[in-house]
Design a protein around this motif. Structure first.
Motif, short mmCIF file in Angstrom:
data_model
loop_
_atom_site.label_atom_id
_atom_site.label_comp_id
_atom_site.label_asym_id
_atom_site.label_seq_id
_atom_site.Cartn_x
_atom_site.Cartn_y
_atom_site.Cartn_z
N ASP A 191 0.84 -1.19 0.00
CA ASP A 191 0.00 0.00 0.00
C ASP A 191 0.88 1.25 0.00
OD1 ASP A 191 -2.02 -1.81 0.19
OD2 ASP A 191 -2.55 -1.37 2.27
N ILE A 193 1.41 5.39 0.98
CA ILE A 193 1.07 6.61 1.71
C ILE A 193 1.54 7.76 0.84
CG2 ILE A 193 1.38 7.95 3.81
CD1 ILE A 193 -0.10 5.33 4.21
N GLU A 214 -4.19 7.47 1.51
CA GLU A 214 -3.74 6.08 1.49
C GLU A 214 -4.31 5.39 0.25
OE1 GLU A 214 -4.48 3.97 5.07
OE2 GLU A 214 -3.88 5.64 6.37
#
Length: 395
Positions: A191, A193, A214
């Motif tokens: 993932d 940021i 996010e």
């Protein structure tokens, strides 16, 4: 091999074959071509522009979809005398999209293959596409068309984005009313940021409430920016902890029963004094569009020289772009010619400069809009060193 612009009007059927442009001579590597289409009504109502791309083996796109009312198409053109084999990987809001028909697409020599995105993967609200050429070389392009019942909601080409990176700058998000949707694709397994900064004529700032977003892995997330852009032209600077690809979908303001138009901004590459950009503008029959060159300096202060090519009655223009800011330059300030071309060259020692052209028009049924990024010219071509290998048995 001349330093001047030329134009070709194509009044051809909507499903005509692709056009190949080939240059010869000492200036050939720096040739640039753009295509601008305009329609007041019909299925393809809107302004739609794209920069002609050289054949390659790897392309990234963020934009279009296959949900109800979205008609996206992927165009694969092979101008070479050898066949090509292409794999297309699709990403959506919920992750990687299974699309078996996108694997091993054969493109004949001198041919073109068109794939409807709703046939590859129906019901996907927004796409990220990775086009990988396994054999040969192709030119890839994506066109997006949106409707609401019988009401046209815009059409445009989705420009090819810069490859995945931790830092991306998207230039060409146009001014005016309507939505501005940031779309971020994370092609990797982790993932992301993502820190967001908006760059406008007053400087750079982090938008309140949207300074950090996010984005899940293998997916395309979306954030609405119109509440923080407030109708101003902006560049969007993204810093991520993992590589990302990004784009912005801009939509003109239209009512429930009135048409609208769309345009795409995408992450691009910086211009330099060694690799300047080349902007080509051409007249469009029956139109009086407003053309604005957007220059962004996301880092240090920059100075940019706009130099008309031979035969253009325009004037040489020097533009100062403050650090972490952008400048909007009406093309009419540089040249009043209907057909014109000029180089966009950062001065030596300037900070990084990103550039795009925004084109808008007040159509009879509502606003029309398009945009495309300026890419560094191909002024230098790397030639590999050839070494004799007696094991091949060739002379």
């Amino acid at each position: 091999s001349r330093q001047s612009p030329g134009s070709l009007r194509l009044d051809a059927p909507r499903h005509s074959p692709p056009v190949t442009i080939q240059a010869i001579g000492g200036l050939a590597p720096g040739m640039t071509a753009t295509m601008l289409g305009r329609a007041d009504r019909g299925d393809l109502r809107g302004l739609a522009a794209t920069t002609c791309v050289p054949p390659g083996t790897d392309f990234w796109f963020v934009g279009s979809g296959s949900a109800v009312g979205q008609r996206g198409r992927l165009y694969l053109s092979n101008p070479s005398p050898a066949p090509a084999l292409v794999d297309v990987t699709l990403f959506g809001p919920d992750g990687r999209v299974q699309a078996p028909a996108g694997r091993q697409i054969a493109v004949a020599a001198g041919g073109q293959e068109v794939r409807k995105l709703d046939a590859l993967a129906p019901g996907v609200a927004r796409f990220g596409l990775h086009v990988q050429v396994r054999q040969g070389r192709v030119a890839a392009a994506v066109r997006d068309q949106q409707v609401d019942g019988l009401i046209q909601k815009g059409t445009d080409w989705v420009p090819a984005a810069a490859p995945p990176a931790r830092h991306q700058v998207l230039v060409g998000v146009p001014a005016g009313p309507g939505s501005r949707s940031l779309q971020v694709m994370v092609p990797g397994d982790s993932d992301a940021i993502v820190r967001v900064r908006l760059v406008n004529e007053d400087g750079s700032s982090a938008p309140a409430g949207l300074d950090v977003i996010e984005s899940p892995s293998h997916a395309v997330s979306q954030v609405e920016l119109s509440g923080v852009t407030r109708g101003r032209a902006v560049a969007v600077e993204l810093s991520s902890d993992v590589p990302i690809v990004a784009g912005v979908l801009a939509r003109t303001e239209g009512g429930a029963t009135s048409p609208a138009d769309i345009a795409y901004a995408t992450s691009g590459r910086a211009l330099s004094d060694q690799a300047p950009g080349l902007l080509v503008v051409a007249p469009v029959a029956g139109a009086a569009p407003t053309r604005v060159l957007v220059l962004a300096a996301p880092g240090r202060r920059a100075q940019v020289v706009l130099e008309p090519l031979g035969g253009d009655p325009g004037k040489r223009t020097v533009v100062d772009v403050p650090a972490q800011s952008l400048r909007l330059v009406p093309v009419s300030d540089v040249t009043t010619a209907g057909l014109a071309a000029f180089t966009v060259t950062p001065s030596a020692g300037s900070g990084a400069v990103m550039a795009a052209l925004d084109v808008s028009e007040k159509g009879p049924d509502g606003g029309l809009l398009t945009a495309w990024p300026l890419v560094p010219g191909r002024y230098r071509v790397a030639v590999p060193v050839v070494v004799a290998d007696i094991t091949t048995g060739l002379p």
